[in-house]
Enzyme design. Sequence first.
Site, PDB file in Angstrom:
ATOM      1  N   LYS A   1      36.021 -22.652  44.438  1.00 19.30           N
ATOM      2  CA  LYS A   1      36.335 -22.208  42.996  1.00 19.30           C
ATOM      3  C   LYS A   1      34.914 -22.625  42.330  1.00 19.30           C
ATOM      4  O   LYS A   1      34.492 -23.873  42.111  1.00 19.30           O
ATOM      5  CB  LYS A   1      37.312 -22.935  42.646  1.00 19.30           C
ATOM      6  CG  LYS A   1      38.018 -22.776  41.204  1.00 19.30           C
ATOM      7  CD  LYS A   1      39.512 -23.303  41.099  1.00 19.30           C
ATOM      8  CE  LYS A   1      39.889 -23.199  39.410  1.00 19.30           C
ATOM      9  NZ  LYS A   1      40.984 -23.632  39.164  1.00 19.30           N
TER      10      LYS A   1
ATOM     11  N   GLU B   1      35.408 -27.125  44.647  1.00 25.33           N
ATOM     12  CA  GLU B   1      35.356 -26.716  43.340  1.00 25.33           C
ATOM     13  C   GLU B   1      34.185 -27.634  42.482  1.00 25.33           C
ATOM     14  O   GLU B   1      34.460 -28.678  41.984  1.00 25.33           O
ATOM     15  CB  GLU B   1      36.542 -26.953  42.470  1.00 25.33           C
ATOM     16  CG  GLU B   1      36.487 -26.392  41.028  1.00 25.33           C
ATOM     17  CD  GLU B   1      37.727 -26.386  39.930  1.00 25.33           C
ATOM     18  OE1 GLU B   1      37.457 -26.333  38.718  1.00 25.33           O
ATOM     19  OE2 GLU B   1      38.594 -27.214  40.382  1.00 25.33           O
TER      20      GLU B   1
END
Length: 294
Positions: free
Chosen positions: A213, A176
């Site tokens: 993400k 992420e």
Amino acid sequence: MNTQEMTTRIATGQGFIAALDQSGGSTPKALRGYGVEDSEWSGDDEMFAQIHAMRARVITSPCFGSGKVIGAILFEKTMDGEVDGKPTADALKARGIVPFIKVDEGLADEADGVQLMKPMTRLDALLEKSVANGMFGTKMRSVIKAANPEGIAAVVAQQFEVGAQIIAAGLMPIIEPEYDITAADRVAGEDILLAEIMKHLDALAEGSQVMLKLSIPATAGLYTPLVSHPKVLRVVALSGGFSTDDACARLAQNPGMIASFSRGLLQDLRKTQSDEEFDAVLGKAIDQIASASV
């Protein structure tokens, strides 16, 4: 669900991943949003007991197990707790929901327009415990605040370096590198980010996969090459501070990305709601986010 079943669920499931991983620093704000004032708890143990009660209420809500939530990201203390008399991961899997664990220890100070992850002082132990608890994967967050090529390269390199350690432990890493949605140069910076991610994906060992993400891109469809990359199991989107309506509208313009929202999922839930009211509000959010993820 065994590992292969969880892999298939994440790869092909029609729905989204719930982010229930607020940790120490963000927990008081999350509790206030839920209607629990600071005066209602004292010390970390009571604070985490309050947030666990909220998360347990979410997980046990009938709509949460409707099939539209395919995964959930947990904080370590949530993994350590129980829901419905079962370890949290088992309670999720019984509802067809694949469990992930947040493994980063927060963000370092900003340098070169980014915030790297702080050193992970207990990652090996946490990975071992997560495997023992039946977790499927992990999540770790960095933040990008400017289109600085050196900073972005450092963020992605750190994420993939730790990701390799997570893969070696038998877990699926969610990488992420969040791009601050308020950054003025986000269009240029996300192009740099995409190129860096592609470079590291191409260098991954054959047979290895990661999840990604990412902030919903300023340029719709930018991350389509990641969605179709053979070394990417799934690309999920964070809400990044957008309202539920705005995040869902933007996500719907990015085919192949599914949601992994926290604020967008939980923002209208309150401790004082009756079970019927709580389920109705949560169900509405789940339906909206799941529709935007298809």
